[in-house]
Design an enzyme around this catalytic site. Structure first.
Site, PDB file in Angstrom:
ATOM      1  CB  CYS A   9      -1.379   0.239   1.070  1.00  0.00           C
ATOM      2  SG  CYS A   9      -0.553   0.069   3.054  1.00  0.00           S
ATOM      3  CG  ASN A  12       4.588  -2.049   4.699  1.00  0.00           C
ATOM      4  OD1 ASN A  12       5.488  -2.395   5.531  1.00  0.00           O
ATOM      5  ND2 ASN A  12       3.796  -2.449   5.518  1.00  0.00           N
ATOM      6  CB  CYS A  14      -3.914   1.737   7.424  1.00  0.00           C
ATOM      7  SG  CYS A  14      -3.437   3.336   8.610  1.00  0.00           S
ATOM      8  NE  ARG A  15      -4.429   1.302   1.550  1.00  0.00           N
ATOM      9  CZ  ARG A  15      -4.134   2.621   0.215  1.00  0.00           C
ATOM     10  NH1 ARG A  15      -5.341   2.305   0.191  1.00  0.00           N
ATOM     11  NH2 ARG A  15      -3.436   2.829   0.564  1.00  0.00           N
ATOM     12  CB  SER A  16       0.410  -3.151   2.992  1.00  0.00           C
ATOM     13  OG  SER A  16       0.908  -2.559   3.825  1.00  0.00           O
ATOM     14  CG  ASP A 124      -5.033   5.311   2.681  1.00  0.00           C
ATOM     15  OD1 ASP A 124      -5.459   4.729   4.053  1.00  0.00           O
ATOM     16  OD2 ASP A 124      -4.797   5.744   2.301  1.00  0.00           O
TER      17      ASP A 124
HETATM   18  P1  4NP Z   1      -1.549   2.674   4.316  1.00  0.00           P
HETATM   19  O1  4NP Z   1      -2.046   4.177   4.987  1.00  0.00           O
HETATM   20  O2  4NP Z   1      -1.298   3.412   3.020  1.00  0.00           O
HETATM   21  O3  4NP Z   1      -2.492   2.071   4.354  1.00  0.00           O
HETATM   22  O4  4NP Z   1      -0.768   2.197   5.355  1.00  0.00           O
HETATM   23  C1  4NP Z   1      -1.640   4.880   4.618  1.00  0.00           C
HETATM   24  C2  4NP Z   1      -0.754   5.151   6.055  1.00  0.00           C
HETATM   25  C3  4NP Z   1       0.122   6.437   5.637  1.00  0.00           C
HETATM   26  C4  4NP Z   1      -0.346   7.101   4.459  1.00  0.00           C
HETATM   27  C5  4NP Z   1      -0.937   7.809   3.757  1.00  0.00           C
HETATM   28  C6  4NP Z   1      -1.612   6.783   3.890  1.00  0.00           C
HETATM   29  N1  4NP Z   1       0.514   8.280   5.036  1.00  0.00           N
HETATM   30  O5  4NP Z   1       0.383   9.802   4.632  1.00  0.00           O
HETATM   31  O6  4NP Z   1       0.808   9.531   6.261  1.00  0.00           O
END
Ligand code: 4NP
Length: 153
Positions: A9, A12, A14-16, A124
């Site tokens: 994602c 790294n 939240c989703r992955s 997200d």
């Molecule tokens: P992820 O979510 O891609 O599912 O881990 C996010 C985590 C952090 C951010 C964006 C998306 N960020 O902009 O910090």
């Protein structure tokens, strides 16, 4: 050959990590040997634990991911893994851009694995509330089941 599956994602955190946890749990449940990991296309959260809301969602589903640590995807990943799943289209586009020409991993969008969800992103949940993480869990679990079923054939 043991499948080696990487989930990617943006951050790294939240989703992955949830996709990795769901996939490992599903493989364990059916006794399928796999190697799995997750990574982000961005480097914002390298060496950081998952988002507390992701840790809580995994815990609600009986899985501890508090020890996971963020890392950024590398060119070696395209050789080390047999399958790389992008959580959304932006991540897929970025992976295609950095993929070495001779990379051997099969690259695809995660929800393409789920019948009826082809082309859809795992949204997200980072900027939303806790409820978004339950949606994420449902989506990555459905994908994990479908991937494990496909690998077990
Ligand atoms: P992820 O979510 O891609 O599912 O881990 C996010 C985590 C952090 C951010 C964006 C998306 N960020 O902009 O910090």
């Amino acid at each position: 050959m043991v499948p080696r599956v990487l989930f990617v994602c943006l951050g790294n955190i939240c989703r992955s990590p949830l996709a990795e946890a769901a996939f490992r749990a599903e493989a364990d449940a059916v006794g399928l040997a796999v190697e799995t990991d997750s990574a982000g296309t961005a480097a914002y959260h390298v060496n950081r634990p998952p988002d507390p809301r992701a840790i809580a969602e995994a815990a609600r589903n009986g899985i501890d991911i508090a020890h996971y640590r963020g890392r950024q995807v590398t060119r070696e990943d395209f050789f080390a893994f047999t399958h790389i799943y992008a959580l959304d289209a932006d991540n897929l586009a970025n992976l295609r851009r950095i993929r070495p020409a001779d990379g051997t991993a099969q690259l695809s969008l995660l929800l393409d694995a789920v019948p009826g969800r082809k082309g859809e992103p795992v949204a997200d949940p980072y900027y939303g509330d806790e409820a978004g993480f339950a949606v994420t869990w449902a989506e990555v679990s459905a994908a994990a089941r479908a991937i494990v079923a496909g690998l077990g054939k």
